[in-house]
Write an enzyme that holds these catalytic residues in place. Structure first.
Site, short mmCIF file in Angstrom:
data_model
loop_
_atom_site.label_atom_id
_atom_site.label_comp_id
_atom_site.label_asym_id
_atom_site.label_seq_id
_atom_site.Cartn_x
_atom_site.Cartn_y
_atom_site.Cartn_z
N MET A 90 0.83 -1.21 0.00
CA MET A 90 0.00 0.00 0.00
C MET A 90 0.86 1.26 0.00
O MET A 90 0.83 2.05 0.94
CB MET A 90 -0.92 0.00 1.22
CG MET A 90 -1.79 -1.25 1.33
SD MET A 90 -2.83 -1.49 -0.11
CE MET A 90 -4.09 -0.28 0.26
N HIS A 109 -4.23 -5.42 -9.07
CA HIS A 109 -5.28 -4.50 -8.61
C HIS A 109 -6.64 -5.19 -8.77
O HIS A 109 -6.90 -5.81 -9.80
CB HIS A 109 -5.23 -3.21 -9.44
CG HIS A 109 -6.22 -2.19 -8.98
ND1 HIS A 109 -6.02 -1.45 -7.84
CD2 HIS A 109 -7.43 -1.83 -9.48
CE1 HIS A 109 -7.07 -0.66 -7.66
NE2 HIS A 109 -7.93 -0.86 -8.64
N ASP A 145 -1.91 2.77 -10.49
CA ASP A 145 -2.71 1.72 -11.16
C ASP A 145 -2.86 2.02 -12.66
O ASP A 145 -3.95 1.87 -13.23
CB ASP A 145 -4.10 1.61 -10.49
CG ASP A 145 -3.99 1.21 -9.03
OD1 ASP A 145 -3.04 0.48 -8.68
OD2 ASP A 145 -4.84 1.63 -8.23
#
Ligand code: GRF
Length: 219
Positions: A90, A109, A145
């Site tokens: 994270m 993801h 992402d």
């Protein structure tokens, strides 16, 4: 042997799925060189220790990103890592880190990117009302992402789903997808073409050999 690093911040189920795939011979020629967490006392590190793997906790709390990433890179180099797999890590990756491992950092993801980047992707999917979601394994780049997609797997979103049930269904696919994506990347059979990750063209045999005049000429 190709040396993997797993970076995590929590429970480590994707790490365990990758470790099991390696043990079962599904990612040939590969070993886990080190498992690193940026948080102390997480289940992923305990599980890695139990398996006798090298583990490190390099705490990030209160430390500048550049400084923390420099310590991460030093640790990865010390363990002679070839490919870095973020598995529930994270933390954003800084340019220093990216430059040290160009196209050698993967992330997973829990959505079909580019839909629902960032936190709580499964909740975002439910709130938006999509009927299909899934997971994405992608190369990491400087944006969240966003990097080139290696592999996606889809799951249906069912009318009765809540965040928990959808997350479970996606996680099941994550555990398959990550190992397969690592195998693809390490196979050397794929290349990046613009934003696409595609199988390299075969230069011998294959299509060229069966495309013979007898089958394709008009005579
Ligand atoms: C997974 O859903 C992954 O897609 C996301 O964080 C979660 C990590 O789960 N990036 P785990 O620690 O691998 O169990």
């Amino acid at each position: 042997m190709t040396r993997l690093a797993i970076l995590l911040s929590g429970r480590g189920s994707n790490f365990l799925a990758i470790a099991d795939s390696i043990s079962a011979g599904r990612i040939p020629g590969t070993e886990i060189a080190v498992v690193i967490s940026n948080k102390p006392y997480v289940a992923g590190i305990a599980a890695a220790e139990k398996r006798g793997l090298n583990t490190h906790v390099i705490q990030s709390k209160g430390i500048a990103r550049a400084e923390h990433d420099a310590a991460m890179v030093a640790c990865l180099r010390e363990h002679k890592v070839d490919l870095v797999c973020l598995a529930g890590y994270m933390r954003l990756i800084s340019p220093v880190f990216l430059e040290a491992f160009p196209n050698r950092i993967l992330n997973i993801h829990p959505s079909l990117l580019p839909a629902f980047p960032g936190l709580d992707a499964q909740r975002q999917a439910l709130e938006y009302g999509v009927q299909v979601s899934g997971c994405t394994v992608h190369f990491v780049d400087e944006n969240l992402d966003h990097g080139i997609i290696v592999l996606q797997r889809s799951v249906p979103v069912l009318p009765e789903d809540d965040e928990h049930s959808l997350s479970e269904r996606i996680l099941h696919e994550e555990h398959i997808a990550y190992s397969e994506a690592i195998r693809m990347v390490l196979s050397g059979e794929y290349e990046i073409q613009e934003r696409r990750y595609v199988r390299k063209l075969a230069h011998h045999g294959g299509a060229e050999t069966w495309r013979t005049p007898s089958r394709y000429s008009s005579s």
